[in-house]
Design a protein around this motif. Structure first.
Motif, PDB file in Angstrom:
ATOM      1  N   SER A   1      45.611  39.969  43.480  1.00  0.00           N
ATOM      2  CA  SER A   1      44.881  40.625  44.569  1.00  0.00           C
ATOM      3  C   SER A   1      44.266  41.922  44.079  1.00  0.00           C
ATOM      4  CB  SER A   1      45.793  40.894  45.774  1.00  0.00           C
ATOM      5  OG  SER A   1      46.702  41.926  45.484  1.00  0.00           O
ATOM      6  N   LYS A   2      43.197  42.312  44.746  1.00  0.00           N
ATOM      7  CA  LYS A   2      42.505  43.572  44.496  1.00  0.00           C
ATOM      8  C   LYS A   2      42.507  44.372  45.794  1.00  0.00           C
ATOM      9  CE  LYS A   2      41.417  42.530  40.245  1.00  0.00           C
ATOM     10  NZ  LYS A   2      41.891  43.337  39.083  1.00  0.00           N
TER      11      LYS A   2
ATOM     12  N   ALA B   1      33.581  44.519  50.449  1.00  0.00           N
ATOM     13  CA  ALA B   1      33.869  43.107  50.149  1.00  0.00           C
ATOM     14  C   ALA B   1      33.520  42.213  51.335  1.00  0.00           C
ATOM     15  CB  ALA B   1      35.339  42.932  49.776  1.00  0.00           C
ATOM     16  N   HIS B   2      33.532  42.769  52.542  1.00  0.00           N
ATOM     17  CA  HIS B   2      33.217  41.978  53.739  1.00  0.00           C
ATOM     18  C   HIS B   2      31.713  41.748  53.894  1.00  0.00           C
ATOM     19  CE1 HIS B   2      33.200  46.218  54.662  1.00  0.00           C
ATOM     20  NE2 HIS B   2      32.729  46.055  55.886  1.00  0.00           N
ATOM     21  N   PHE B   3      30.897  42.479  53.130  1.00  0.00           N
ATOM     22  CA  PHE B   3      29.459  42.255  53.116  1.00  0.00           C
ATOM     23  C   PHE B   3      29.020  41.477  51.871  1.00  0.00           C
ATOM     24  CE2 PHE B   3      29.602  46.481  55.406  1.00  0.00           C
ATOM     25  CZ  PHE B   3      29.306  45.954  56.659  1.00  0.00           C
TER      26      PHE B   3
ATOM     27  N   ALA C   1      32.410  36.219  40.165  1.00  0.00           N
ATOM     28  CA  ALA C   1      32.710  35.078  41.041  1.00  0.00           C
ATOM     29  C   ALA C   1      32.005  35.243  42.382  1.00  0.00           C
ATOM     30  CB  ALA C   1      34.212  34.952  41.271  1.00  0.00           C
ATOM     31  N   PRO C   2      31.479  34.146  42.941  1.00  0.00           N
ATOM     32  CA  PRO C   2      30.955  34.207  44.308  1.00  0.00           C
ATOM     33  C   PRO C   2      32.092  34.369  45.298  1.00  0.00           C
ATOM     34  CG  PRO C   2      30.814  31.971  43.452  1.00  0.00           C
ATOM     35  CD  PRO C   2      31.285  32.826  42.321  1.00  0.00           C
ATOM     36  N   MET C   3      31.848  35.130  46.355  1.00  0.00           N
ATOM     37  CA  MET C   3      32.905  35.431  47.316  1.00  0.00           C
ATOM     38  C   MET C   3      33.291  34.241  48.178  1.00  0.00           C
ATOM     39  SD  MET C   3      34.044  38.491  46.892  1.00  0.00           S
ATOM     40  CE  MET C   3      34.797  38.984  48.444  1.00  0.00           C
ATOM     41  N   ASP C   4      32.451  33.206  48.194  1.00  0.00           N
ATOM     42  CA  ASP C   4      32.811  32.018  48.978  1.00  0.00           C
ATOM     43  C   ASP C   4      33.569  30.982  48.151  1.00  0.00           C
ATOM     44  OD1 ASP C   4      30.772  31.096  47.366  1.00  0.00           O
ATOM     45  OD2 ASP C   4      29.500  30.377  48.998  1.00  0.00           O
ATOM     46  N   THR C   5      34.017  31.372  46.945  1.00  0.00           N
ATOM     47  CA  THR C   5      34.832  30.477  46.131  1.00  0.00           C
ATOM     48  C   THR C   5      36.137  30.171  46.856  1.00  0.00           C
ATOM     49  OG1 THR C   5      33.921  31.470  44.111  1.00  0.00           O
ATOM     50  CG2 THR C   5      35.924  30.163  43.881  1.00  0.00           C
ATOM     51  N   PRO C   6      36.546  28.898  46.921  1.00  0.00           N
ATOM     52  CA  PRO C   6      37.829  28.576  47.567  1.00  0.00           C
ATOM     53  C   PRO C   6      38.973  29.385  46.970  1.00  0.00           C
ATOM     54  CG  PRO C   6      36.582  26.574  47.159  1.00  0.00           C
ATOM     55  CD  PRO C   6      35.825  27.685  46.482  1.00  0.00           C
ATOM     56  N   GLY C   7      39.813  29.931  47.841  1.00  0.00           N
ATOM     57  CA  GLY C   7      40.955  30.719  47.397  1.00  0.00           C
ATOM     58  C   GLY C   7      40.749  32.215  47.498  1.00  0.00           C
ATOM     59  N   ILE C   8      39.506  32.668  47.775  1.00  0.00           N
ATOM     60  CA  ILE C   8      39.260  34.108  47.957  1.00  0.00           C
ATOM     61  C   ILE C   8      39.344  34.437  49.444  1.00  0.00           C
ATOM     62  CG2 ILE C   8      37.571  35.971  47.780  1.00  0.00           C
ATOM     63  CD1 ILE C   8      36.545  34.796  45.227  1.00  0.00           C
ATOM     64  N   THR C   9      40.201  35.392  49.772  1.00  0.00           N
ATOM     65  CA  THR C   9      40.386  35.836  51.151  1.00  0.00           C
ATOM     66  C   THR C   9      40.195  37.342  51.215  1.00  0.00           C
ATOM     67  OG1 THR C   9      42.026  34.083  51.512  1.00  0.00           O
ATOM     68  CG2 THR C   9      41.961  35.864  53.121  1.00  0.00           C
ATOM     69  N   VAL C  10      39.417  37.806  52.185  1.00  0.00           N
ATOM     70  CA  VAL C  10      39.160  39.234  52.378  1.00  0.00           C
ATOM     71  C   VAL C  10      39.846  39.696  53.653  1.00  0.00           C
ATOM     72  CG1 VAL C  10      37.396  40.998  52.729  1.00  0.00           C
ATOM     73  CG2 VAL C  10      36.941  39.066  51.188  1.00  0.00           C
TER      74      VAL C  10
ATOM     75  N   GLN D   1      41.277  44.489  51.185  1.00  0.00           N
ATOM     76  CA  GLN D   1      42.101  43.880  50.151  1.00  0.00           C
ATOM     77  C   GLN D   1      41.598  42.455  49.952  1.00  0.00           C
ATOM     78  OE1 GLN D   1      46.339  44.157  50.583  1.00  0.00           O
ATOM     79  NE2 GLN D   1      46.740  43.325  48.544  1.00  0.00           N
ATOM     80  N   VAL D   2      41.436  42.069  48.699  1.00  0.00           N
ATOM     81  CA  VAL D   2      40.928  40.739  48.356  1.00  0.00           C
ATOM     82  C   VAL D   2      42.046  39.965  47.671  1.00  0.00           C
ATOM     83  CG1 VAL D   2      39.224  39.436  47.037  1.00  0.00           C
ATOM     84  CG2 VAL D   2      38.571  41.605  48.111  1.00  0.00           C
ATOM     85  N   PHE D   3      42.377  38.813  48.237  1.00  0.00           N
ATOM     86  CA  PHE D   3      43.419  37.954  47.674  1.00  0.00           C
ATOM     87  C   PHE D   3      42.766  36.793  46.934  1.00  0.00           C
ATOM     88  CE2 PHE D   3      45.295  40.172  51.210  1.00  0.00           C
ATOM     89  CZ  PHE D   3      46.557  40.520  50.751  1.00  0.00           C
ATOM     90  N   LEU D   4      43.316  36.468  45.762  1.00  0.00           N
ATOM     91  CA  LEU D   4      42.808  35.371  44.938  1.00  0.00           C
ATOM     92  C   LEU D   4      43.946  34.388  44.696  1.00  0.00           C
ATOM     93  CD1 LEU D   4      41.677  38.323  43.332  1.00  0.00           C
ATOM     94  CD2 LEU D   4      39.926  36.595  42.930  1.00  0.00           C
ATOM     95  N   ASP D   5      43.833  33.217  45.282  1.00  0.00           N
ATOM     96  CA  ASP D   5      44.885  32.200  45.194  1.00  0.00           C
ATOM     97  C   ASP D   5      44.313  30.929  44.556  1.00  0.00           C
ATOM     98  OD1 ASP D   5      47.027  33.639  46.658  1.00  0.00           O
ATOM     99  OD2 ASP D   5      45.607  33.511  48.316  1.00  0.00           O
ATOM    100  N   ASP D   6      44.698  30.701  43.282  1.00  0.00           N
ATOM    101  CA  ASP D   6      44.201  29.551  42.524  1.00  0.00           C
ATOM    102  C   ASP D   6      42.670  29.477  42.560  1.00  0.00           C
ATOM    103  OD1 ASP D   6      46.731  28.717  41.752  1.00  0.00           O
ATOM    104  OD2 ASP D   6      47.001  27.491  43.556  1.00  0.00           O
ATOM    105  N   VAL D   7      42.037  30.605  42.367  1.00  0.00           N
ATOM    106  CA  VAL D   7      40.569  30.683  42.366  1.00  0.00           C
ATOM    107  C   VAL D   7      40.057  30.211  41.008  1.00  0.00           C
ATOM    108  CG1 VAL D   7      38.591  32.240  42.495  1.00  0.00           C
ATOM    109  CG2 VAL D   7      40.526  32.549  44.052  1.00  0.00           C
ATOM    110  N   ARG D   8      39.139  29.251  41.011  1.00  0.00           N
ATOM    111  CA  ARG D   8      38.592  28.705  39.766  1.00  0.00           C
ATOM    112  C   ARG D   8      37.259  29.389  39.469  1.00  0.00           C
ATOM    113  NH1 ARG D   8      41.294  24.287  37.934  1.00  0.00           N
ATOM    114  NH2 ARG D   8      39.531  23.641  36.639  1.00  0.00           N
ATOM    115  N   ILE D   9      37.243  30.104  38.348  1.00  0.00           N
ATOM    116  CA  ILE D   9      36.039  30.808  37.912  1.00  0.00           C
ATOM    117  C   ILE D   9      35.557  30.179  36.611  1.00  0.00           C
ATOM    118  CG2 ILE D   9      35.098  33.020  37.144  1.00  0.00           C
ATOM    119  CD1 ILE D   9      37.130  34.434  38.863  1.00  0.00           C
ATOM    120  N   PRO D  10      34.308  29.730  36.549  1.00  0.00           N
ATOM    121  CA  PRO D  10      33.805  29.107  35.314  1.00  0.00           C
ATOM    122  C   PRO D  10      33.872  30.054  34.122  1.00  0.00           C
ATOM    123  CG  PRO D  10      32.311  28.706  37.148  1.00  0.00           C
ATOM    124  CD  PRO D  10      33.291  29.726  37.623  1.00  0.00           C
TER     125      PRO D  10
END
Length: 406
Positions: A162-163, A169-171, A196-205, A219-228
């Motif tokens: 998490s960050k 981040a909400h914009f 990473a795009p913010m609409d990547t699955p696993g990103i929560t703001v 606060q930004v949570f990253l849960d199993d976020v796949r980044i190329p």
């Protein structure tokens, strides 16, 4: 790393300043000015940012520090200083700079040709609105201790962590972030820089509301976020080098003096209108006038220092760590003192909840006179000024090391 830039031709600075003023007079409509006057945070509201971004983009002035080869105007540091100074004097909306001022230069310096071709035009146009994923709940000033992990899985990294304090981040629809790709060895040697795009699955703001009422940070949570892997900037485990390069663009010339002068003028107007006692106004108080004039003189000294920095940069000189830290300390403290004076003069109106009258789309009048709308929120918001961007303690440590050799 491609560090080449254009060499700006000599320009008539007075004529350039007049050109900027004419542009601002024309484009800062009464509606934009009114919306800006209702902003109490560090940056303007996201929709106001987008509106002003489009106006500057159409004029070709959205990225003052970018060289022409990447779509910028190719201005000298002195021109950049003049432009920022005039925007401050005109009270233009303050744009969130995470994309244009931070991520853009990093891509120019470390990005692949494909990354530059894709991201830089979208940064300029405003199609991409960026936020910065650096700080974590247990890693603020000690950024190298970050624990957000990225594990390689074929052509992707799987990111968990998490960050925090993530501005706008909400914009934003994109985030650049530091992640740990190696746990062994020196902490700085196991960090990578990714996009990473913010609409990547696993990103929560999740919002964090400031004590002043603004929703600026999250606060930004990253849960199993796949980044190329293609979205990694620079080599794996060399993100600390990229991060330090980025931080150079948070230092250097600034134009806070003009914005601070506006706060002092606001405090004086309030002091002339509000009574400190029966039959007297705050502006008549010798102690209040002394503090106001002292602050005004210190801001004038800051204005001179900022001009010196701009001249040094135009001459090809770098701004050292010591100068950058002194400016950061000075600006933070002057900002807090200016907002304190306005709050003191505001008297009982300072206790009113004015959140209904703040923000881009506010359409309700304030409680009391118009000048009562923002001072309390600005005072509360400025409490963080001595923490964000490097706390007072960090700046003092830098000065102790660089200047005193401790």
């Amino acid at each position: 790393m491609d560090g080449s830039i254009d060499s700006p031709a000599a320009v008539d600075i007075d004529a350039f300043r007049a050109e900027v003023r004419a542009f601002l007079d024309e484009k800062l409509t009464p509606e934009l000015r009114a919306a800006t006057a209702r902003q109490a945070g560090v940056f303007a509201d996201g929709e106001l940012v987008r509106q002003w971004h489009r106006i500057l983009y159409e004029r070709g002035w959205i990225a003052p520090s970018w060289p022409k080869q990447y779509g910028g105007p190719g201005w000298s540091p002195l021109q950049q200083h003049v432009f920022a100074d005039e925007c401050a004097k005109a009270d233009a909306p303050v744009l969130a700079g995470m994309g244009l001022q931070l991520c853009g230069p990093v891509l120019m310096g470390f990005g692949t040709p494909e990354q530059k071709a894709y991201f830089l035009p979208r940064l300029l146009s405003g199609e991409h609105y960026w936020c910065q994923g650096y700080s974590e709940p247990q890693s603020g000033s000690d950024l190298a201790s970050l624990q957000t992990r990225a594990v390689r899985d074929g052509d992707h990294y799987v990111v968990n962590g998490s960050k925090i304090w993530t501005t706008h981040a909400h914009f934003a629809n994109w985030i650049f972030l530091l992640v740990r790709t190696k746990a062994e060895g020196k902490p700085q040697a196991g960090i990578s820089f990714m996009l990473a795009p913010m609409d990547t699955p696993g990103i929560t703001v999740r919002p964090i509301l400031s004590i002043s009422g603004e929703h600026e940070v999250n606060q930004v949570f990253l849960d199993d976020v796949r980044i190329p892997v293609a979205n990694r900037v620079g080599e794996e485990n060399q993100g600390w080098t990229v991060a330090k390069y980025l931080l150079e663009f948070e230092r250097g010339g600034g134009t806070m003096a003009s914005r601070l002068q506006k706060l002092v003028r606001q405090a004086r107007r309030i002091a002339e209108a509000e009574q400190a006692g029966e039959g007297s106004f705050w502006a008549d108080s010798p102690d209040f006038r002394r503090r106001l004039l002292t602050l005004k003189m210190e801001i004038e000294a800051l204005d001179y220092a900022e001009g010196q920095v701009a001249a040094q940069l135009s001459a090809g000189k770098k701004v050292g760590d010591a100068s950058a830290s002194v400016l950061k300390l000075t600006v933070s403290q002057l900002l807090q003192r200016a907002t304190e004076l306005a709050l003191e003069a505001l008297g009982h109106y300072a206790t009113a909840d004015q959140r209904h009258a703040l923000g881009f789309d506010a359409n309700e009048p304030p409680i009391g006179p118009d000048y009562a709308t923002t001072p309390t929120a600005r005072y509360l918001n400025s409490r963080a000024a001595t923490i964000y961007g490097g706390s007072q303690e960090i700046q003092h440590n830098i000065l102790a090391r660089v200047v005193l050799g401790l």
